[in-house]
Structure formats: C-alpha cells, structure tokens
Design a protein around this motif. Structure first.
Motif, short mmCIF file in Angstrom:
data_model
loop_
_atom_site.label_atom_id
_atom_site.label_comp_id
_atom_site.label_asym_id
_atom_site.label_seq_id
_atom_site.Cartn_x
_atom_site.Cartn_y
_atom_site.Cartn_z
N ILE A 36 -35.79 25.99 6.30
CA ILE A 36 -35.65 24.54 6.50
C ILE A 36 -34.34 24.01 5.92
CG2 ILE A 36 -36.94 23.75 4.47
CD1 ILE A 36 -37.29 22.18 7.92
N GLU A 37 -33.98 24.45 4.73
CA GLU A 37 -32.75 23.94 4.11
C GLU A 37 -31.52 24.34 4.92
OE1 GLU A 37 -30.61 23.51 -0.22
OE2 GLU A 37 -32.67 24.21 -0.11
N ALA A 38 -31.48 25.57 5.40
CA ALA A 38 -30.35 26.02 6.22
C ALA A 38 -30.31 25.24 7.54
CB ALA A 38 -30.45 27.52 6.50
N ARG A 39 -31.45 24.96 8.14
CA ARG A 39 -31.51 24.18 9.38
C ARG A 39 -31.02 22.75 9.14
NH1 ARG A 39 -35.86 26.55 13.11
NH2 ARG A 39 -36.54 28.38 11.96
N VAL A 40 -31.43 22.18 8.01
CA VAL A 40 -30.99 20.83 7.66
C VAL A 40 -29.48 20.79 7.50
CG1 VAL A 40 -31.02 19.13 5.77
CG2 VAL A 40 -33.18 20.06 6.63
N GLU A 41 -28.92 21.74 6.79
CA GLU A 41 -27.47 21.77 6.56
C GLU A 41 -26.70 21.93 7.88
OE1 GLU A 41 -25.64 21.06 3.78
OE2 GLU A 41 -27.59 20.42 3.06
N ARG A 42 -27.20 22.78 8.78
CA ARG A 42 -26.54 22.93 10.09
C ARG A 42 -26.57 21.63 10.87
NH1 ARG A 42 -28.92 27.96 10.10
NH2 ARG A 42 -30.66 27.29 11.38
N LEU A 43 -27.72 20.97 10.87
CA LEU A 43 -27.84 19.69 11.57
C LEU A 43 -26.87 18.67 10.99
CD1 LEU A 43 -29.32 17.66 13.50
CD2 LEU A 43 -30.85 17.23 11.58
N LEU A 44 -26.84 18.54 9.67
CA LEU A 44 -25.96 17.55 9.04
C LEU A 44 -24.49 17.86 9.28
CD1 LEU A 44 -27.84 16.95 5.69
CD2 LEU A 44 -27.75 15.45 7.69
N THR A 45 -24.12 19.12 9.25
CA THR A 45 -22.74 19.51 9.54
C THR A 45 -22.36 19.12 10.96
OG1 THR A 45 -22.83 21.30 7.92
CG2 THR A 45 -21.10 21.44 9.62
N ASP A 46 -23.25 19.39 11.91
CA ASP A 46 -22.99 19.02 13.31
C ASP A 46 -22.88 17.51 13.48
OD1 ASP A 46 -23.05 21.72 13.94
OD2 ASP A 46 -25.06 21.65 14.84
N VAL A 47 -23.77 16.76 12.82
CA VAL A 47 -23.74 15.31 12.90
C VAL A 47 -22.45 14.77 12.30
CG1 VAL A 47 -24.81 13.20 11.94
CG2 VAL A 47 -26.24 14.96 13.00
N SER A 48 -22.04 15.30 11.16
CA SER A 48 -20.81 14.86 10.50
C SER A 48 -19.60 15.12 11.41
CB SER A 48 -20.65 15.60 9.17
OG SER A 48 -19.40 15.31 8.58
N ARG A 49 -19.54 16.29 12.01
CA ARG A 49 -18.43 16.61 12.92
C ARG A 49 -18.40 15.66 14.10
NH1 ARG A 49 -19.50 22.94 12.71
NH2 ARG A 49 -18.32 23.40 10.82
N ALA A 50 -19.57 15.38 14.68
CA ALA A 50 -19.64 14.47 15.83
C ALA A 50 -19.19 13.05 15.43
CB ALA A 50 -21.06 14.45 16.39
N MET A 51 -19.59 12.61 14.25
CA MET A 51 -19.20 11.28 13.79
C MET A 51 -17.70 11.21 13.54
SD MET A 51 -22.43 10.49 11.28
CE MET A 51 -21.66 9.09 10.51
N THR A 52 -17.13 12.26 13.02
CA THR A 52 -15.70 12.29 12.73
C THR A 52 -14.89 12.32 14.03
OG1 THR A 52 -16.13 13.45 10.66
CG2 THR A 52 -13.88 13.54 11.51
N ALA A 53 -15.40 13.01 15.03
CA ALA A 53 -14.71 13.14 16.31
C ALA A 53 -14.78 11.85 17.13
CB ALA A 53 -15.29 14.30 17.11
N ALA A 54 -15.79 11.04 16.87
CA ALA A 54 -15.99 9.82 17.69
C ALA A 54 -14.98 8.75 17.40
CB ALA A 54 -17.38 9.27 17.43
#
Length: 135
Positions: free
Chosen positions: A117-135
C-alpha cells in the motif's frame, strides 16, 4: 529541518461526500491554515471518500491531524503512509485539489493491510505531482 508526509483516506460524511460547495469550503480553509502552518499537499474526493497527502514538519502535521480527527465532515480515518521525506512533492500547493485519477480508485479497493500500500501510494502521488507540474 526534517520533513514528513502523511497520507490518509477517510469516509466523507453528509454534504461533504458530494457537494461542490462543501468541497470548495474545505479547500479554502485548508489552504489558509496550511499556508499559516507551512504545510503543503493535495486532496482528492473519490466515491464518497477523501484522500489527502500533507507534507511538513512533524509538529505541524501532528497538530493538523488532531484537528482532522475531530472534524465531523469525515469518519473512519485510515493512515496509509506516514514517512520522513527528503523533499516535498507539492511544494507550490498549500492545498491542491484535483479530480481523482483512475489509479486512486484502484488504490482505494486495496486492503488496508496490503504490504504494497505505501509503495502504491507513493507511485500515485509522484504521478499526480508530475501531472500538476506539467499542467
């Protein structure tokens, strides 16, 4: 200064579960309080649940978590991750709100005791952060 990230999920109660006005109010108050307390993070609402990642100093996070546990707009708070971090994923966002990506829906069906669960959470947050930065 040591930084930490807490990620939790909780069940939204009443109008907080589906009202846009209630969500706007929560985000506005959270943004103001988080700026005051030097916290950053992101919130998503998905299928009647809140998913939130908050970053900052331990003392500020502990104070916020006390307020959140007493907040009647949600219940059954479950900590998915509480860890020391070397840098913030959401440094420019006192409280960002985004629509839940499909990966969050998949994450929310995982058992709370899933060892990944913790690894899945970190992957999700990393993806979200990248998407927010790219927007």
């Amino acid at each position: 200064m040591s930084l930490f990230r807490i990620v939790y999920v909780s069940d939204a109660i009443g109008v907080a579960a589906d009202s846009l006005l209630a969500l706007i109010d929560i985000i506005g108050v959270s943004d103001r309080n988080n700026r005051r307390d030097h916290l950053t993070g992101v919130m998503m609402r998905c299928d009647g649940r809140f998913f939130q990642a908050i970053e900052g100093r331990r003392v500020d996070l502990d104070r916020l978590m006390g307020r959140l546990r007493a907040d009647r707009r949600h219940a059954d708070m479950r900590i998915l991750s509480d860890r020391r971090i070397t840098e913030r994923l959401f440094p420019a966002w006192a409280m960002a709100q985004i629509d839940a990506p499909p990966a969050l829906k998949r994450l929310l069906v995982c058992a709370p005791d899933d060892p990944q669960i913790e690894a899945r959470v970190e992957r999700l947050l990393t993806d979200v952060s990248r998407a927010m930065t790219a927007a």
